[in-house]
Scaffold this active site. Structure first.
Site, PDB file in Angstrom:
ATOM      1  N   LYS A 206      10.073 -32.409 -23.278  1.00  0.00           N
ATOM      2  CA  LYS A 206       9.635 -32.216 -21.894  1.00  0.00           C
ATOM      3  C   LYS A 206      10.354 -33.123 -20.898  1.00  0.00           C
ATOM      4  O   LYS A 206      10.385 -32.816 -19.703  1.00  0.00           O
ATOM      5  CB  LYS A 206       8.123 -32.403 -21.798  1.00  0.00           C
ATOM      6  CG  LYS A 206       7.345 -31.319 -22.520  1.00  0.00           C
ATOM      7  CD  LYS A 206       5.859 -31.433 -22.310  1.00  0.00           C
ATOM      8  CE  LYS A 206       5.122 -30.311 -23.034  1.00  0.00           C
ATOM      9  NZ  LYS A 206       3.665 -30.316 -22.757  1.00  0.00           N
TER      10      LYS A 206
ATOM     11  N   ASP B 149       1.573 -27.719 -17.110  1.00  0.00           N
ATOM     12  CA  ASP B 149       0.573 -28.536 -17.791  1.00  0.00           C
ATOM     13  C   ASP B 149      -0.405 -29.162 -16.797  1.00  0.00           C
ATOM     14  O   ASP B 149      -1.571 -29.393 -17.132  1.00  0.00           O
ATOM     15  CB  ASP B 149       1.245 -29.664 -18.581  1.00  0.00           C
ATOM     16  CG  ASP B 149       1.821 -29.198 -19.912  1.00  0.00           C
ATOM     17  OD1 ASP B 149       1.387 -28.130 -20.401  1.00  0.00           O
ATOM     18  OD2 ASP B 149       2.696 -29.892 -20.454  1.00  0.00           O
TER      19      ASP B 149
END
Length: 508
Positions: free
Chosen positions: A297, A336
């Site tokens: 990420k 997220d």
């Protein structure tokens, strides 16, 4: 074409498997090296006992008796193996017979029998350790005139997969079978048609957990989940990158949504150990967008030409889509952040909290997912304790988010329970500990729940982790990672859908 490799020990059981999967497959491979000795005499009659396939016509069959040196289950002598191949071919019902490259020059009798029966030779080579440098030659039909070349090789990682795709993409259009085995090569099985392979192999589900080759899935999954028969050169390719990745539920989620919206797109898992190699691969295939999970990420951020504020704020990215036709035109998002907050706010309401502001929380872990969580909680006005096995990494995360003064950092060890006592309104677990196949692990074995905490584990396989089970048993309100997964996946899907609709719109 989807080819079902039949690996049962008896011909009758193989016939039952054909009946089960006939609606999904286009071809069969009888792996006679799996057959019991007493079954081999009837090998020549097997093709005539088959039901019709998807098209209503008889299913073509490949006869294979794979030697052990090529990953097979044959335990007899080589002369006996060749006699069994000869027996099957002379029966006249096999459309193809698989003969290894190392047999060339010593297989004249088999070649003569195949020619008499109208059976086409598949000339195969296998490498279970690497993608060989001579892959292009192995797949060159000029090296085996009148035969179909097959190479089944094993990429060790993303660089090997890039070499495989680059090689097969440069080959002229001609019949061939190109297979990248194992988890690193799985995407090529789904994208076999895009890569010029005449078929992809599948194995029956739950045959004593055995598959014919590493990376096989069952034909129903290949046909219904991945919609293999609908994939064409015009289909948009999306995916999820991570390591490990084959546990991911993202392919099931996004492929279902693509099917419901009748979009010409497919979503595939890519096991990535080299982000640089993956983004080169993304240009070759090409790939329109990806979800990003552990551990990439942060690593993907250097490839972004544009960043959504959620990426800049969290210092992590979990969604990458093309932002233009130019090479390397990628834009990053972090779904997220909203995906994490939505289930939390529902849990907070259930606990009777009027708001999150002023509450104190412990966040476990300091990876890419933790960055989104810490960023989201700070924006809600919460006070945080950040626990990580490597204390410097926790401090780096807080510093990167400009929150060194607002986040207390401590080492994740048996003494952390004392620190957590003052930050126990909410406990958020962001590491991979407890994720299948390591489902019995608990990232906080030392912590005793009071029952007053909200406990949130972002792991979603299994949906009820050991940590959440302990918290639930203590009376805590719990939040499964499945809820976060669905919320963030929906945000990702809307980005993918918007991109696909824009790309498929008529140009003026």
């Amino acid at each position: 074409m989807i080819c079902l490799s039949l690996i049962a020990a008896t011909l009758s059981e193989n016939l039952r498997l054909v009946a089960r999967y006939a609606a999904y497959v286009d071809m069969l491979e009888l792996r006679a090296d799996y057959l019991l000795h007493g079954e081999r005499a009837e090998l020549d009659r097997f093709p005539r006992a088959l039901p019709p396939g998807r098209s209503g016509a008889p299913l073509p069959v490949i006869l294979t008796v794979r030697a052990r040196r090529d990953g097979g289950q044959w335990h007899g002598g080589e002369n006996e193996r060749r006699q069994l191949l000869l027996h099957g071919v002379r029966g006249g019902g096999y459309r193809y017979v698989d003969l290894e490259r190392w047999l060339r020059g010593s297989d004249a009798v088999l070649l003569e029998a195949a020619a008499a029966a109208g059976t086409t030779i598949i000339r195969s080579a296998h490498d279970f350790d690497a993608v060989p440098g001579n892959l292009a030659r192995l797949l060159d039909s000029g090296s085996c005139p009148g035969e179909i070349p097959k190479a089944a090789v094993t990429p060790a990682g993303s660089s090997d997969l890039l070499h495989f795709v680059r090689t097969v993409s440069a080959l002229p259009l001609q019949p061939r079978i190109a297979v990248a085995m194992g988890t690193a090569g799985f995407a090529t099985r789904v994208l076999a048609r895009r890569l010029g392979s005449m078929l992809t192999f599948c194995s029956p589900e739950n045959i004593d957990t055995v598959v014919a080759a590493p990376g096989h899935i069952d034909p129903e999954t290949m046909s219904r989940l991945y919609r293999y028969h609908s994939i064409s050169g015009n289909s948009a390719v999306f995916g999820v990158i991570g390591n490990p990745i084959m546990h991911s539920q993202s392919p099931a989620y996004h492929n279902r949504r693509f099917a419901e919206d009748h979009l010409d797109a497919v979503y595939v898992p890519f096991e990535v150990d080299d982000v640089d190699a993956f983004f080169e691969l993304a240009e070759l295939i090409p790939i329109a967008g990806v979800s990003v999970t552990i551990p990439h990420k942060q690593a993907v951020m250097r490839y972004l030409a544009q960043r959504d504020p959620s990426v800049t704020g969290a210092g992590a990215c979990n969604t990458v889509v093309r932002s233009g036709a130019a090479r390397g035109g990628w834009k990053g998002y972090n779904s997220d952040v909203p995906g994490f907050l939505e289930p939390l706010q529902q849990a907070a309401a259930a606990a009777g909290w009027p708001e999150l502001r002023g509450r104190r929380a412990t966040v476990v872990g300091a990876g890419g997912a933790a960055r989104a969580v810490v960023y989201a909680l700070l924006r809600q006005g919460m006070e945080l304790l950040l626990l990580n096995r490597t204390l410097d990494r926790a401090r780096t995360l807080a510093r990167d988010l400009g929150a060194s003064g607002a986040v207390r950092c401590a080492c994740l060890d048996d003494s952390a329970g004392r620190e957590m006592a003052g930050y126990a309104d909410l406990i958020v677990q962001t590491t991979s500990v407890g994720m299948a196949p390591d489902a019995e692990s608990d990232p906080l074995p030392f912590y005793q729940f009071s029952g007053a905490e909200i406990v949130y584990d972002i792991v979603y396989t299994p949906p009820l982790t050991r940590l959440l089970q302990r918290a639930r048993d203590a009376g805590c309100i719990t939040v499964s990672g499945r809820k976060m997964f669905e919320a963030q996946a929906d945000a990702q899907y809307r980005l993918f859908r918007e991109l696909q609709l824009a790309d498929s719109a008529p140009r003026q």
